[in-house]
Write a protein that holds these residues in place. Structure first.
Motif, short mmCIF file in Angstrom:
data_model
loop_
_atom_site.label_atom_id
_atom_site.label_comp_id
_atom_site.label_asym_id
_atom_site.label_seq_id
_atom_site.Cartn_x
_atom_site.Cartn_y
_atom_site.Cartn_z
N VAL A 83 0.17 5.43 1.12
CA VAL A 83 -0.79 6.37 1.70
C VAL A 83 -0.16 7.76 1.77
CG1 VAL A 83 -2.21 6.95 3.69
CG2 VAL A 83 -1.86 4.55 3.07
N ARG B 34 -4.95 6.93 -1.14
CA ARG B 34 -4.45 5.60 -0.81
C ARG B 34 -4.45 4.68 -2.03
NH1 ARG B 34 -7.44 4.31 4.99
NH2 ARG B 34 -7.06 6.37 5.91
N SER C 112 0.84 -1.20 0.00
CA SER C 112 0.00 0.00 0.00
C SER C 112 0.87 1.24 0.00
CB SER C 112 -0.93 0.02 1.21
OG SER C 112 -0.18 0.12 2.41
N THR D 75 -4.02 0.78 -2.51
CA THR D 75 -4.02 -0.39 -1.63
C THR D 75 -4.36 -1.65 -2.41
OG1 THR D 75 -4.96 -1.32 0.40
CG2 THR D 75 -6.44 -0.09 -1.03
N SER E 153 -5.45 -4.65 -0.44
CA SER E 153 -5.83 -5.52 0.68
C SER E 153 -6.54 -6.78 0.18
CB SER E 153 -6.74 -4.74 1.63
OG SER E 153 -7.18 -5.56 2.68
#
Length: 801
Positions: A238, A271, A236, A273, A275
């Motif tokens: 951020v 962000r 990720s 990402t 996940s």
């Protein structure tokens, strides 16, 4: 420039601080990995599986999911071992110890490096005007060593600036205005990032296969083997920025000190990402369990099934994955907040002081810059559902436009506060304090916004059981095909929030009575209470009604939507009461100590306080139970400082003089546990539901596995029914912790100093059991499965010059 002012740099105060830290935190990983025989499918040793009690034999039999008969000799033929399962075993290291449990140890240190520079400037412009400037910058990098030695790197940095201007308008009126900007960057990578495309190599389909997300899927085992999960960090990036403004005034008016002001902030978080982009598999042993039918009721045969056997066959109990559709793996979160407050500190007399105030807060529901958010709208009968986007029209209720953050803003968060302190008697050393206040959890709106962005049509998060996969795709759930493509007509959103969601509110009150005994002792009795309302409760509105697992899919209310949908409603409640008694000896003659006993109880039906998704739909009352907070706690703290005769200058007296010894001893009743069962006996798609209560007492019992609770108090759940046991009905385990430290600073010459610090945690090396097996029918049921940390001793020397 401010009119009629000029800078006077000779009165400026500058403070520049540069620090660097290089840390290495040692970690000891002890876990379970597959033994060589198990890797080849030879589970014959489970016939001689020792009972978890340590005496006797408790054989585990494996059943063939195709024939429904036991595997010959408890051996899975090589031809039946899934190729992906065999390949992924290479990510599990070989055992370093004996046995099949806790047979692998890996010691390492997690590095963490930080460089920070900060500057503080205080500039008096006139006797009534002052400017303060704070600047800071930081760079950092670290790594986390996972259970099997995989190293996940993290890097980043940040910059911040704040400027405040204070002006004395009158001798009794001071105004302060401040503005600040904070920027931060964090990059996380996985050990496997930019390496081998593991999914392609082993034929695992349906995953996000980009270089940063390369690596094995997450593997979890919860069916008796106690194998460690295979997992690592989520890649990720951020970028976060916060702008804030504050305007405040302080007014002294006789016995009153009145403060009032406004504050506001704008938060931006960009962000990237990934996940759960590789997917997750859970194995419970349910596929190799045997089943029996009694009076038409199908139940699982105890001591059958093994999670690692399911894995070798490539048959998970459930899967989940997050698919980032159309390249939507970057999100631009935005949120504004505002607050206004007034507070009065009223010194009514020398005996009584009151503190009263009112605060209003506004938290805008989090939005996404490009409206990449989605919520679900159900019809009143809960028989159909569709997703809605910001700016669209609602189809049901009073209609209206869907707000930008998908949740209606709440402007009613008024938080009154009241407190008092009184010393009623002049000649009696008694002080009474009390207060009442209201708080709202507006910060939860950011968490809800994060979840609503990772929903279709932008992101697809899918959790499936074998039955659901069969019903929706006609395919068998395997390692290679664990993330099948669902029909276009299927609503794959798995999370929704009530559009009228309201942040949780907590009413808090307290009363404290303090009595000073002599010159050195203080006795205090305290009471604290909290009542929570509008707490989060997760409902499962599209779960199947109870029945046979084989027909689960046909009982799902909305056939074109996922059965795993979670609906977040702010309808939960909680209550908390706590009483404590404390005796304190102030530091005198080098010694001080305090003893505190606390008796507390908390009850809640909220999902954020340990409940999880409601097990029986539309029956929130069944979730109401004590929370996992310890019921009782006894804490003892002490502080000793050696006071050797200052007149003696020999080396011995110089060495023992000035040592500070600190220690803490805590005894707690521990957190309660919930009895569960494996699989999905209710046939509703809920894995790991609560067990059946037999009616026998939970405590006591006369059996080898009744050390921590009466294992006969719970039993397996007949298929097609819910478990009758409540949450947290197994009492916690009493345990204690001991910590101690010694510190001493030695002066060397005029400019040098040597500081020594010794710290010990659990110096007596006492074993504190913190977890027990609560899954009925497993070989660890009723036995200790987790313990607190053993003894650690740390020595640190710091030399300043």
């Amino acid at each position: 420039m401010i009119p009629k002012t000029k800078l006077n740099l000779r009165n400026s105060r500058w403070n520049v601080n540069v620090t660097g830290a290089r840390n290495r935190l040692g970690v000891e990983n002890v876990s379970s990995v597959p033994i060589p025989a198990f890797r080849t499918g030879d589970f014959s040793s489970l016939f001689n599986n020792p009972c978890a009690t340590g005496s006797g034999i408790c054989p585990i039999t494996l059943y063939d999911p195709n024939t429904k008969l036991p595997f010959a000799g408890n051996i899975i033929p090589a031809s039946r071992i899934n190729s992906a399962a065999a390949g992924l075993l290479s990510f599990y290291p070989s055992p370093t110890g004996i046995g099949s449990v806790k047979n692998f140890e890996f010691d390492a240190s997690n590095p963490s490096n930080t460089n920070t520079m900060s500057t503080q400037i205080s500039e008096p412009i006139t006797p009534k005007d002052r400017i303060n400037v704070n600047l800071s910058a930081q760079s950092r990098n670290s790594a986390t060593i996972q259970t099997f030695g995989y190293r996940d790197p993290t890097s980043g940095g940040g910059k911040a600036i704040s400027i405040s201007y204070s002006k004395t308008l009158r001798p009794t009126l001071v105004n302060t205005f401040s503005v600040s900007v904070n920027r931060n960057l964090t990059n996380n990578l996985s050990y496997f990032s930019n390496g081998v495309n593991v999914a392609a190599e082993y034929g695992i389909t349906g995953v996000l296969a980009t270089p940063p997300t390369y690596g094995p899927p997450t593997l979890s085992f919860s069916g008796g083997s106690q194998l460690a999960s295979l997992s690592d960090a989520v890649p990720s990036t951020v970028h976060a920025t916060t702008f804030s403004l504050t305007e405040g005034m302080v007014k002294n008016l006789g016995k009153h000190t009145i403060q009032f002001g406004l504050t506001g902030s704008k938060q931006e978080s960009n962000r990237l990402t990934a996940s759960n982009a590789r997917g997750s598999f859970t194995f419970t042993g349910v596929n190799t369990q045997g089943q029996t039918t009694t009076n038409g009721v199908v139940t699982s045969i105890p001591n059958t099934g093994y999670d690692l056997a399911d894995y070798l066959l490539g048959l998970p109990a459930s899967t989940s994955i997050t698919n980032y559709l159309n390249g939507n793996d970057v999100f631009y979160y935005r949120q504004n907040t505002a607050a206004a407050y007034v507070n009065d500190d009223f010194r009514a007399s020398t005996k009584v002081t009151f503190n009263m105030g009112l605060r209003w807060e506004f938290y805008e529901p989090q939005t996404e810059k490009y409206s990449h958010m989605a919520n679900l709208e159900f019809n009143p009968a809960m028989t159909s559902v569709h997703y809605v986007l910001p700016g669209q029209q609602y189809s049901y209720g009073n209609g209206g436009v869907v707000p930008n953050g998908l949740i209606a803003p709440d402007y009613r968060m008024f938080e009154p506060q009241f407190g008092f302190a009184a010393k009623p008697w002049t000649k009696r050393p008694i002080v009474i304090r009390g207060g009442y206040g209201i708080r709202f959890n507006g910060g939860a709106l950011a968490q809800l916004g994060n979840r609503l962005t990772i929903q279709p049509p932008f992101v697809q998060t899918v959790s499936l059981t074998p039955q659901q996969a069969q019903a929706q795709t006609g395919q068998t759930l395997t390692l290679q095909n664990g993330f099948p493509t669902l029909p276009v007509s299927t609503i794959t959103n798995n999370y929704a929030v009530s559009p009228n969601y309201r942040p949780a509110m907590a009413q808090q009150w307290n009363a404290i009575v303090q009595y000073t005994l002599g010159r050195n002792y203080v006795i205090q009795a305290s009471y604290f209470g909290t009542k929570g309302t509008d707490l989060d409760v997760l409902l499962g509105p599209n779960r199947a009604t109870p029945g046979p697992v084989a027909t689960e899919a046909s009982r799902i209310p909305i056939q074109n939507a996922l059965a795993s949908i979670q609906l977040d409603e702010s309808i939960g409640t909680s209550i908390y009461h706590s009483g404590s008694a404390q005796v304190t000896r102030r530091l005198a003659k080098g010694f001080g100590t305090s003893v505190t006993y606390t008796l507390a109880k908390a009850i809640s039906d909220s999902s954020i306080l340990g409940s999880g998704v409601v097990q029986i739909e539309n029956n929130i009352a069944a979730e109401r139970a004590v929370t996992t907070d310890p019921h009782q706690n006894l804490g003892v703290n002490f502080n000793y400082q050696s006071l050797a005769n200052n007149q003696k200058s020999q080396f011995f007296y110089n060495f023992i003089r000035g040592w500070q010894l600190n220690g803490a001893y805590d005894v707690t009743s521990g957190s309660p546990f919930t009895a569960t069962v494996a699989g999905d006996p209710s046939g509703t798609g809920v894995i790991g539901s609560r067990a059946n209560a037999t009616g026998l007492p939970v405590t006591g019992g006369d059996c080898p596995t009744c050390t921590y609770f009466n294992t006969a108090a719970f039993t397996l759940v007949p298929n097609g029914t819910y478990g009758t046991a409540g949450r947290n009905t197994i009492p916690g385990i009493v345990n204690f912790t001991l910590r101690a430290s010694a510190m001493r600073s030695f002066r060397i010459g005029e400019r040098h100093r040597l500081a020594l610090t010794f710290t010990a945690n659990n110096p007596l090396n006492h074993v504190s059991i913190t977890g027990v097996g609560t899954q009925v029918g497993t070989n660890t049921y009723g036995l200790a499965t987790r313990a607190g940390n053993m003894r650690t001793v740390t020595a640190m020397a710091r030399f300043t010059f």
